[in-house]
Design an enzyme around this catalytic site. Sequence first.
Site, short mmCIF file in Angstrom:
data_model
loop_
_atom_site.label_atom_id
_atom_site.label_comp_id
_atom_site.label_asym_id
_atom_site.label_seq_id
_atom_site.Cartn_x
_atom_site.Cartn_y
_atom_site.Cartn_z
N ARG A 86 35.46 36.74 38.24
CA ARG A 86 35.31 38.11 38.76
C ARG A 86 34.41 39.01 37.91
O ARG A 86 34.61 40.22 37.88
CB ARG A 86 36.67 38.79 38.98
CG ARG A 86 37.56 38.16 40.02
CD ARG A 86 36.92 38.15 41.41
NE ARG A 86 37.64 37.23 42.27
CZ ARG A 86 37.38 35.94 42.38
NH1 ARG A 86 36.38 35.40 41.69
NH2 ARG A 86 38.07 35.16 43.17
N SER A 144 41.77 43.27 45.95
CA SER A 144 42.69 43.22 44.81
C SER A 144 42.48 44.44 43.92
O SER A 144 41.36 44.75 43.55
CB SER A 144 42.45 41.94 43.99
OG SER A 144 42.70 40.81 44.78
N GLU A 174 40.25 45.74 39.13
CA GLU A 174 39.17 45.03 39.79
C GLU A 174 38.46 46.03 40.72
O GLU A 174 37.26 45.96 40.94
CB GLU A 174 39.71 43.85 40.59
CG GLU A 174 38.63 42.96 41.17
CD GLU A 174 39.13 41.65 41.72
OE1 GLU A 174 38.80 41.31 42.86
OE2 GLU A 174 39.86 40.92 41.00
#
Length: 257
Positions: A141, A183, A253
């Site tokens: 990520r 998320s 995130e």
Amino acid sequence: MTKSIHFSTYSSIKIGPTLDVLLLDSITPLPKAYKLIGGANNLLVSPTPPPLAMLDKCFDFIRLEETVLHVGGATPSGKILSFAKKHDLAGFELMQKLPGTLGGMIAMNAGLKEWEIFNDLIAIRTEHGWIEKSKIEHGYRFAKIKGIVYEATFTCKSGFDENLLAMFKKMRDNQPKEPSAGSCFKNPEGHFAGKLIEEAGFKGKRVGNMMFSNVHANFLVNLGDGTYEEAITLITAVKEEVFKRFGVKLEEEIIIL
């Protein structure tokens, strides 16, 4: 040139003011203090964000040149998936129900589990020129990119996988249906953010019209007319509680502007 964007309808979490956003219609550095918004699928925009910019439609393109796929930074994931399916190209199945534009997906190395957008990436084009994947620090990520992703190239392999497509669809069908920014937190090393949030007592926890979903605790969902302040209240509270209970720092995130 600018474009008026209503973030309360444009952003996936359906929060934010109406603002004039700068359109970038040539390969140029981002003006100082500006932030790039992409498709606004992982953004939480405050009432007073920094100046914002987005790529113009001229960077929404897909070209197949022999065994290399050229994709513009403003190209939506759904368009890339449709192209891959039509031309029987493998490696793009992960874009099933993955919202966003290519530039944003590369900037956060989007994906599901071990399937990531960097897997078949060859290089990206920024205002500094072409940069090969091997020169870009990236991992779960994240991708350290100096500049704006105006274009990217991918290795083309035949064999679009319908089974993989169905698996990604099933995985994403388990996600909440309400507006969210995906998320909320990255999974800390050795942990699952959703499990930590649940164990801290925040699954289904609500402030005004914002709530950590009962379906998946790591999704901060908007139940209708939720506000930036309500979202921030929940984010701050869960970070404090998880750290207090488990000594684990949750890192967003979601990008807060």
